[in-house]
Design a protein around this motif. Structure first.
Motif, PDB file in Angstrom:
ATOM      1  N   GLY A 173       0.810  -1.209   0.000  1.00  0.00           N
ATOM      2  CA  GLY A 173       0.000   0.000   0.000  1.00  0.00           C
ATOM      3  C   GLY A 173       0.843   1.259   0.000  1.00  0.00           C
ATOM      4  N   ALA A 174       1.894   1.262   0.806  1.00  0.00           N
ATOM      5  CA  ALA A 174       2.730   2.455   0.920  1.00  0.00           C
ATOM      6  C   ALA A 174       3.482   2.751  -0.361  1.00  0.00           C
ATOM      7  CB  ALA A 174       3.710   2.285   2.082  1.00  0.00           C
ATOM      8  N   GLN A 175       3.981   1.698  -1.013  1.00  0.00           N
ATOM      9  CA  GLN A 175       4.818   1.914  -2.189  1.00  0.00           C
ATOM     10  C   GLN A 175       4.065   1.800  -3.505  1.00  0.00           C
ATOM     11  OE1 GLN A 175       8.801   0.045  -2.073  1.00  0.00           O
ATOM     12  NE2 GLN A 175       8.223  -0.826  -0.088  1.00  0.00           N
ATOM     13  N   GLY A 176       2.993   1.023  -3.517  1.00  0.00           N
ATOM     14  CA  GLY A 176       2.403   0.682  -4.808  1.00  0.00           C
ATOM     15  C   GLY A 176       1.044   1.280  -5.096  1.00  0.00           C
ATOM     16  N   MET A 177       0.429   2.042  -4.174  1.00  0.00           N
ATOM     17  CA  MET A 177      -0.939   2.508  -4.426  1.00  0.00           C
ATOM     18  C   MET A 177      -1.009   3.395  -5.662  1.00  0.00           C
ATOM     19  SD  MET A 177      -3.621   4.521  -1.958  1.00  0.00           S
ATOM     20  CE  MET A 177      -3.655   3.237  -0.736  1.00  0.00           C
ATOM     21  N   GLU A 178      -0.109   4.366  -5.769  1.00  0.00           N
ATOM     22  CA  GLU A 178      -0.131   5.264  -6.915  1.00  0.00           C
ATOM     23  C   GLU A 178       0.105   4.507  -8.220  1.00  0.00           C
ATOM     24  OE1 GLU A 178      -0.879   8.429  -7.304  1.00  0.00           O
ATOM     25  OE2 GLU A 178      -1.439   8.537  -5.194  1.00  0.00           O
ATOM     26  N   THR A 179       1.013   3.540  -8.178  1.00  0.00           N
ATOM     27  CA  THR A 179       1.304   2.745  -9.367  1.00  0.00           C
ATOM     28  C   THR A 179       0.078   1.941  -9.793  1.00  0.00           C
ATOM     29  OG1 THR A 179       3.632   2.590  -8.758  1.00  0.00           O
ATOM     30  CG2 THR A 179       2.777   0.929 -10.280  1.00  0.00           C
ATOM     31  N   LEU A 180      -0.615   1.349  -8.849  1.00  0.00           N
ATOM     32  CA  LEU A 180      -1.805   0.554  -9.161  1.00  0.00           C
ATOM     33  C   LEU A 180      -2.913   1.423  -9.744  1.00  0.00           C
ATOM     34  CD1 LEU A 180      -1.794  -1.688  -5.971  1.00  0.00           C
ATOM     35  CD2 LEU A 180      -1.329  -2.453  -8.307  1.00  0.00           C
ATOM     36  N   LYS A 181      -3.044   2.663  -9.247  1.00  0.00           N
ATOM     37  CA  LYS A 181      -4.048   3.569  -9.810  1.00  0.00           C
ATOM     38  C   LYS A 181      -3.703   3.900 -11.277  1.00  0.00           C
ATOM     39  CE  LYS A 181      -3.757   6.546  -6.390  1.00  0.00           C
ATOM     40  NZ  LYS A 181      -3.982   7.717  -5.510  1.00  0.00           N
ATOM     41  N   THR A 219      -5.475  -6.356  -5.825  1.00  0.00           N
ATOM     42  CA  THR A 219      -4.428  -5.861  -4.925  1.00  0.00           C
ATOM     43  C   THR A 219      -4.931  -4.682  -4.104  1.00  0.00           C
ATOM     44  OG1 THR A 219      -2.775  -6.534  -6.566  1.00  0.00           O
ATOM     45  CG2 THR A 219      -2.038  -5.077  -4.798  1.00  0.00           C
ATOM     46  N   LEU A 220      -5.613  -3.731  -4.764  1.00  0.00           N
ATOM     47  CA  LEU A 220      -6.177  -2.588  -4.046  1.00  0.00           C
ATOM     48  C   LEU A 220      -7.226  -3.043  -3.021  1.00  0.00           C
ATOM     49  CD1 LEU A 220      -6.570  -0.005  -6.957  1.00  0.00           C
ATOM     50  CD2 LEU A 220      -5.080   0.223  -4.969  1.00  0.00           C
ATOM     51  N   ASN A 221      -7.994  -4.039  -3.394  1.00  0.00           N
ATOM     52  CA  ASN A 221      -9.010  -4.557  -2.463  1.00  0.00           C
ATOM     53  C   ASN A 221      -8.358  -5.181  -1.236  1.00  0.00           C
ATOM     54  OD1 ASN A 221     -11.597  -5.167  -1.555  1.00  0.00           O
ATOM     55  ND2 ASN A 221     -11.615  -7.150  -2.563  1.00  0.00           N
ATOM     56  N   ASN A 222      -7.250  -5.895  -1.432  1.00  0.00           N
ATOM     57  CA  ASN A 222      -6.525  -6.468  -0.290  1.00  0.00           C
ATOM     58  C   ASN A 222      -5.946  -5.367   0.594  1.00  0.00           C
ATOM     59  OD1 ASN A 222      -7.062  -9.072  -1.079  1.00  0.00           O
ATOM     60  ND2 ASN A 222      -5.098  -9.398  -2.091  1.00  0.00           N
ATOM     61  N   ILE A 223      -5.413  -4.328  -0.043  1.00  0.00           N
ATOM     62  CA  ILE A 223      -4.820  -3.225   0.712  1.00  0.00           C
ATOM     63  C   ILE A 223      -5.863  -2.551   1.607  1.00  0.00           C
ATOM     64  CG2 ILE A 223      -3.829  -0.898   0.502  1.00  0.00           C
ATOM     65  CD1 ILE A 223      -2.489  -1.892  -2.094  1.00  0.00           C
ATOM     66  N   GLU A 259       1.706  11.389   4.605  1.00  0.00           N
ATOM     67  CA  GLU A 259       3.054  11.059   4.153  1.00  0.00           C
ATOM     68  C   GLU A 259       3.828  10.345   5.255  1.00  0.00           C
ATOM     69  OE1 GLU A 259       4.914  14.610   2.774  1.00  0.00           O
ATOM     70  OE2 GLU A 259       3.332  15.101   1.343  1.00  0.00           O
ATOM     71  N   ASN A 260       3.626  10.803   6.489  1.00  0.00           N
ATOM     72  CA  ASN A 260       4.311  10.185   7.618  1.00  0.00           C
ATOM     73  C   ASN A 260       3.867   8.733   7.796  1.00  0.00           C
ATOM     74  OD1 ASN A 260       6.042  10.150   9.851  1.00  0.00           O
ATOM     75  ND2 ASN A 260       4.381  10.646  11.246  1.00  0.00           N
ATOM     76  N   THR A 261       2.576   8.467   7.612  1.00  0.00           N
ATOM     77  CA  THR A 261       2.067   7.095   7.725  1.00  0.00           C
ATOM     78  C   THR A 261       2.747   6.184   6.716  1.00  0.00           C
ATOM     79  OG1 THR A 261      -0.076   7.901   8.492  1.00  0.00           O
ATOM     80  CG2 THR A 261      -0.024   5.681   7.585  1.00  0.00           C
ATOM     81  N   LEU A 262       2.843   6.671   5.486  1.00  0.00           N
ATOM     82  CA  LEU A 262       3.474   5.855   4.449  1.00  0.00           C
ATOM     83  C   LEU A 262       4.962   5.639   4.733  1.00  0.00           C
ATOM     84  CD1 LEU A 262       1.802   7.362   1.256  1.00  0.00           C
ATOM     85  CD2 LEU A 262       1.222   5.266   2.480  1.00  0.00           C
ATOM     86  N   LEU A 263       5.629   6.690   5.195  1.00  0.00           N
ATOM     87  CA  LEU A 263       7.050   6.548   5.508  1.00  0.00           C
ATOM     88  C   LEU A 263       7.273   5.582   6.659  1.00  0.00           C
ATOM     89  CD1 LEU A 263       8.379  10.197   5.139  1.00  0.00           C
ATOM     90  CD2 LEU A 263       9.109   8.218   3.827  1.00  0.00           C
ATOM     91  N   LYS A 264       6.420   5.681   7.690  1.00  0.00           N
ATOM     92  CA  LYS A 264       6.528   4.738   8.810  1.00  0.00           C
ATOM     93  C   LYS A 264       6.350   3.311   8.330  1.00  0.00           C
ATOM     94  CE  LYS A 264       5.047   7.512  12.793  1.00  0.00           C
ATOM     95  NZ  LYS A 264       4.039   7.673  13.836  1.00  0.00           N
TER      96      LYS A 264
END
Length: 845
Positions: free
Chosen positions: A62-70, A89-93, A735-740
């Motif tokens: 989710g942190a690394q691939g959400m934008e790519t999947l969209k 994949t998005l549904n699993n996320i 952004e902090n959530t994704l970085l964490k």
């Protein structure tokens, strides 16, 4: 598993000798492959691998691939397989539930799916991408798109509803899914629409006008009505969502002849009875009963209720439900809900009430269905919910129906008819004197409903005599109820009897006289009102006793010599005191169960202890709570008025023998001077003081106006700054959530994970967020102080303005009075000073 490892090796290439890549590294390489591969097959393989990892490494994907999947959803529409992998994949996320693979990972928050959903929907275009994919006929793509929308609605229903509502054809695309001949997609679409329509009237209307009812009844018919499976229940739940609290859809349902299409759901033929009631059939019929009740609920408008009741009678629905009441083998919960439903179909409709009253139960000997129901109500062995339902149904049967009320009272009066048959009145009397507390309460309240808005039956009920002991003279029912009230030790019995007596004696002086003649009746009420018990329920008893005492005064015709209005008034003043008395009365409406009962005619109780206050008594109390204080006898008590206190902020003083309320504005300064010239020295001094007061108030008024303007500007500025900071804070938190997630996920087990704060990027973000939080708190506090200051200034501003308006009225009244005195002196032949004569009246200026 070995196959998956082989597939990953194919996609990622063989790892370096001696190095095993972590989950984060693997996800990073897969995302990079999706972004940079030129061959569709490579991107497809990488998406398939991401889907395989998204359950165990949800945060990393989710942190690394959400934008790519969209981007895949937008750019790879031509390849259904790749799109399907991206959707899954998005549904699993964003799945609202936790996967088995995550159970042993404490780093995964329970609401991680909701967090990713919040990030995903910040751009409403992402929802449009998923909605557009509903047009794809490919089974896997359409099903995956529906399931993703279900997950999004589960996590953030209101946000998704608002987004879909403004999307062109958004709801229509979902409705088209009900026509899909692939049952899996159709069934998932039902779940999607149930979540979509919950609590949103606008979406409910759109769905209804997209022929939802026709489609749903077709599915219900195909599935076998009440004998169908869970799909029937889903269809009915969707119908219930569309109709509940939505008068527009109820009218549409009624006028579209859908009420008669519900009839097959209540088929109780002998052939079906032999098959029994499966758990699913119980659920299906229960949902359909809820739909019927939604259309005749007392919370609807009277016009809707009346028209629906008539249609239900004419098409045979009421008859079908009464057949269920009289049928054997009906599960208890279905029987309970059917009784409630029948009650609401007949409530207030004379034709339907008469129909119910004429139904005979197939018993030996045959008895009216009403009598059979009351037998269940007073039987302590019957389920609690069933007994409550019977009481509600009986109340509905009596509601606004003088004929059914009279018929009940008639069964209690001496009659030459056959006394061997059991009557409703006999059952209620038996319950009234039963040792079972619940039977006692139910019977008392049922009897009370025969007297509502019916003064004739109140007087008729006074004729009812009871033989208490062999050889002793019979006593009246009211006399016996009063004695029971004094002797009872049970809270519920006392409350029920106080409610019955209050309903009986209100607007009925004859009943008041009968009560006052019972030895100890008034004394009991006074003692109860004076009680110093400090329990919540004791407060209620004290308040009800005080209320009944007020009824004794207000509706007293002075026919009982020792208890006239005046004597009761003096007794109340001496024994209780008006201040204590009014405080006791107000305790009734403060009780939790009173407020709960006042909301709906049907009791909403979970256990026996909550059965205490009746809805119709609450209505009576609200009416008399306003009416009783206006009673002359009540208001004259010790010079104290029971009416709500008025806040006096105006100065009242004597001038020229006239009681004048002080108030005016500074715009009439000249008028003040003129009045001062005409006044006596004492009056002139008083007026001079008020002129000074007006000047001070005017100066203060101007100061407050300037302050208010400045505070409004400051408030707007602070609000704008606060909104900007909150927006920036929210963005940094995402952004902090994704970085964490990236940092915490990059740790290789079993080495102990480093703290998140060790990453310099996150430390910068944390510091910035902390600064923003501090600034937000400071601005919020400053804004709060400003708003408080603003509110206080406005209050003072309004008070001064009101004072000045009142002073203007004061001087105008005074001038009129002086003019009257002048004219009276002239008419008596007195000489008036020429200077005074030359003055024009203030009222003419």
């Amino acid at each position: 598993m070995e196959y998956l490892k082989t597939g990953l090796k194919t996609v990622l290439g063989a790892p370096e000798p001696g190095h095993q890549p972590s989950g984060t590294e693997t996800v990073e390489r897969l995302v990079d492959r999706v972004n940079n591969s030129t061959l569709l097959e490579d991107r497809r393989d990488a998406c398939r691998a991401l889907k395989a990892m998204s359950r165990k490494y949800r945060i990393e994907v989710g942190a690394q691939g959400m934008e790519t999947l969209k981007q895949v959803l937008e750019l790879d529409r031509a390849d259904n397989e790749t799109i399907n992998y991206a959707l899954d994949t998005l549904n699993n996320i964003m799945s609202p539930s936790q996967f088995e693979e995550e159970e042993d990972n404490p780093q995964v928050p329970m609401n991680i799916g909701e967090q990713f959903t919040e990030i995903f929907i910040k751009n409403p275009h992402n929802i449009q991408l998923v909605l557009d994919l509903l047009d794809e006929y490919d089974f896997r793509v359409r099903l995956s798109a529906v399931q993703l929308l279900i997950s999004l609605l589960t996590n953030r229903s209101k946000d998704i509803q608002e987004i879909i509502l403004v999307k062109p054809m958004g709801v229509s695309k979902m409705m088209d899914l009900l026509g899909d001949n692939r049952e899996v997609i159709r069934n998932e679409a039902l779940l999607l629409l149930i979540k979509l329509t919950k609590g949103n009237a606008n979406i409910q209307k759109i769905v209804a006008f997209e022929n939802a009812f026709d489609r749903l009844f077709e599915i219900v018919s195909t599935e076998g009505y009440s004998d169908g499976g869970i799909i029937v229940e889903d269809c009915l739940l969707l119908m219930l969502n569309l109709l509940k609290n939505n008068s527009s859809n109820i009218n549409f349902f009624k006028e579209g002849s859908y009420i008669q299409r519900m009839l097959p759901m209540f088929n109780t033929s002998e052939e079906n009875e032999d098959l029994g009631w499966s758990p699913q059939k119980v659920s299906n019929v229960h949902c359909m009963l809820q739909i019927v009740r939604t259309m005749v609920s007392p919370s609807n408008s009277a016009q809707i209720i009346s028209s629906c009741q008539k249609i239900m009678k004419n098409v045979g629905l009421l008859d079908a439900l009464c057949n269920i009441l009289m049928a054997s083998g009906v599960p208890a919960d279905i029987l309970t809900e059917t009784i409630n439903t029948v009650g609401e179909i007949v409530r207030g409709d004379t034709t339907n009430q008469e129909f119910l009253g004429n139904i005979m139960a197939p018993s030996n000997p045959p008895r009216p269905a009403i009598v059979v129901l009351l037998m269940s109500m007073v039987n302590e062995k019957q389920p609690f919910s069933l007994r409550c339902a019977v009481l509600y149904c009986f109340e509905c049967y009596l509601y606004h129906n003088e004929m059914s009320q009279a018929a009940l009272v008639q069964t209690l009066l001496p009659s030459s008819s056959d006394v061997s048959s059991l009557t409703s009145g006999q059952l209620l009397c038996g319950g009234l004197f039963s040792s079972d507390m619940l039977s006692n309460w139910f019977s008392t309240v049922a009897l009370m409903h025969a007297l509502i808005d019916n003064s004739v039956q109140k007087e008729q009920l006074l004729r009812v005599l009871l033989a208490t002991n062999i050889g002793s003279s019979p006593v009246s029912l009211l006399h016996q109820c009063t004695l029971l009230l004094q002797q009872s030790t049970k809270l519920q019995s006392k409350v029920a009897l106080l409610m019955l007596l209050s309903q009986w004696m209100s607007y009925c002086p004859a009943a008041v006289s009968a009560f006052l003649k019972v030895p100890g009746g008034v004394g009991y009420l006074v003692n109860q009102t004076c009680s110093n018990e400090h329990d919540e329920n004791e407060y209620l008893l004290q308040g009800l006793s005080a209320f009944l005492l007020a009824i004794c005064i207000h509706f007293n015709d002075d026919s009982v010599e020792n208890y006239s209005k005046e004597s009761l008034k003096q007794l109340l003043i001496k024994r209780i005191g008006m201040e204590t008395y009014t405080a006791k009365v107000t305790e009734v409406s403060k009780h939790e169960l009173y407020n709960r009962a006042a909301k709906h005619p049907q009791m909403k109780v979970r256990n026996v202890s909550e059965v205490l206050i009746d809805y119709e008594f609450c209505r009576l109390f609200k009416v008399l709570e306003i009416q009783l204080p206006r009673d002359k006898a009540m208001n004259e008590m010790s010079g104290v008025c029971w009416e709500p206190h008025i806040s006096f902020h105006t100065l009242v003083f004597q001038m020229g023998g006239v009681l004048i309320q002080s108030l005016t504005t500074n715009q009439e300064n000249d008028a003040c001077n003129e009045v001062a010239e005409r006044a006596s020295p004492e009056e002139g001094a008083t007026l001079e003081r008020y002129k000074n007061l007006i000047r001070q108030q005017d100066a203060r008024l101007q100061e407050l106006v300037a302050q208010v303007d400045a505070l409004i500007q400051q408030n707007q500025s602070l609000q704008g700054a606060l909104n900007d900071i909150l927006s920036a804070n929210s963005q940094l938190k995402d952004e902090n959530t994704l970085l964490k997630a990236q940092v915490s996920a990059s740790t290789i087990v079993p080495a102990p994970p480093p703290t998140v704060l060790e990453d310099p990027r996150i430390m910068q973000y944390e510091e910035r967020i902390q600064q923003l939080n501090e600034e937000t708190s400071r601005l919020s506090e400053q804004l709060k102080s400003t708003q408080d200051h603003y509110s206080k200034s406005m209050e003072e501003f309004e008070k001064l303005k009101k004072d000045q308006d009142d002073l203007l009225e004061l001087f105008a009244d005074q001038d009129v009075k002086l003019s009257e005195y002048k004219m009276r002196l002239i008419s008596l032949g007195q000489t008036i000073d020429e200077d005074v004569q030359a003055k024009e009246p203030l009222t003419e200026k």
